[in-house]
Design an enzyme around this catalytic site. Sequence first.
Site, mmCIF file in Angstrom:
data_model
loop_
_atom_site.group_PDB
_atom_site.id
_atom_site.type_symbol
_atom_site.label_atom_id
_atom_site.label_comp_id
_atom_site.label_asym_id
_atom_site.label_seq_id
_atom_site.Cartn_x
_atom_site.Cartn_y
_atom_site.Cartn_z
ATOM 1 N N ASP A 121 -5.874 -6.796 -1.633
ATOM 2 C CA ASP A 121 -4.431 -6.903 -1.856
ATOM 3 C C ASP A 121 -4.090 -7.902 -2.954
ATOM 4 O O ASP A 121 -3.128 -7.726 -3.690
ATOM 5 C CB ASP A 121 -3.717 -7.265 -0.562
ATOM 6 N N TYR A 127 2.105 0.860 13.711
ATOM 7 C CA TYR A 127 2.469 1.814 12.667
ATOM 8 C C TYR A 127 2.254 3.221 13.224
ATOM 9 O O TYR A 127 1.155 3.539 13.663
ATOM 10 C CB TYR A 127 1.508 1.765 11.492
ATOM 11 N N LYS A 146 5.850 6.305 7.298
ATOM 12 C CA LYS A 146 5.468 5.292 8.288
ATOM 13 C C LYS A 146 6.691 4.924 9.118
ATOM 14 O O LYS A 146 7.808 4.861 8.601
ATOM 15 C CB LYS A 146 4.936 4.020 7.605
ATOM 16 N N HIS A 198 0.811 -1.213 0.000
ATOM 17 C CA HIS A 198 0.000 0.000 0.000
ATOM 18 C C HIS A 198 0.847 1.266 0.000
ATOM 19 O O HIS A 198 1.923 1.294 0.578
ATOM 20 C CB HIS A 198 -0.889 0.044 1.246
#
Length: 181
Positions: free
Chosen positions: A168, A132, A72, A62
Site C-alpha cells: 500500500d 466487507y 463493497k 484498492h
Amino acid sequence: MIFTRTKLPGAFIIDLEEKPDQRGFFARTFCAQEFTDHGLKPMIAQCNLSFNHIKGTLRGMHYQLLPAAETKLLRCTQGAIYDVIVDMRPELPTYLSHIGVELSAENRRALYVPEMFAHGYQALTDGAEVVYQVGEFYTPGYERGLRYDDPLLEISWPLAVTTISDKDRNWPLLESILIGV
C-alpha cells in the site's frame, strides 16, 4: 435500511432502521430487493473480515478493473474507522473525487462502494474490525491501487499513519499513471 446518496454517483451511506423492543432492537443490514430498488448491485461473492491492532493503521487504496470490478458493503463491527472512497470512472465528472465517512461499532453505519472505486480506511481506534461484503471474487491480475498520500487526491486522513503494508505504501502516484510513465 435508510439509504443516503453521497456526492459520488452510486455510492451510498446506509444506516439501520432499528425496530426496538424490550430486548434491544432488530435491524436488517442487507436486502437484495432494497439494494436493487436503489440501483445497487446486490451480488455477494465473498465476505471478508479485517482486524487492526493499532490506531492509525491504514489499509488501501484498492480497486479491481473490469471485468472483475468489485462492489463493497463495509461495516465497522468493533472500534471505529475513517473510510475513504475515490471515484475511478474517467467518463464521469466526479473522476478522482473522494469522500470520507466515519464507520463505527457505535454508529452501526455502512458504506456501499460501487464498481471502479478505490477504497481504503484508517483505524481510529485500537482493535478496529471491519466486515466487507464483496460483489466479485478477488482477482489479483485486475487489482490496482492508489497511494494514500497521493498529492492529486488531497485526502486528509485524521491521524498519522502508524502501520501500512509495503504494497500500500508503494502504489504508483497518479501523476505517473495519468501521463503514462
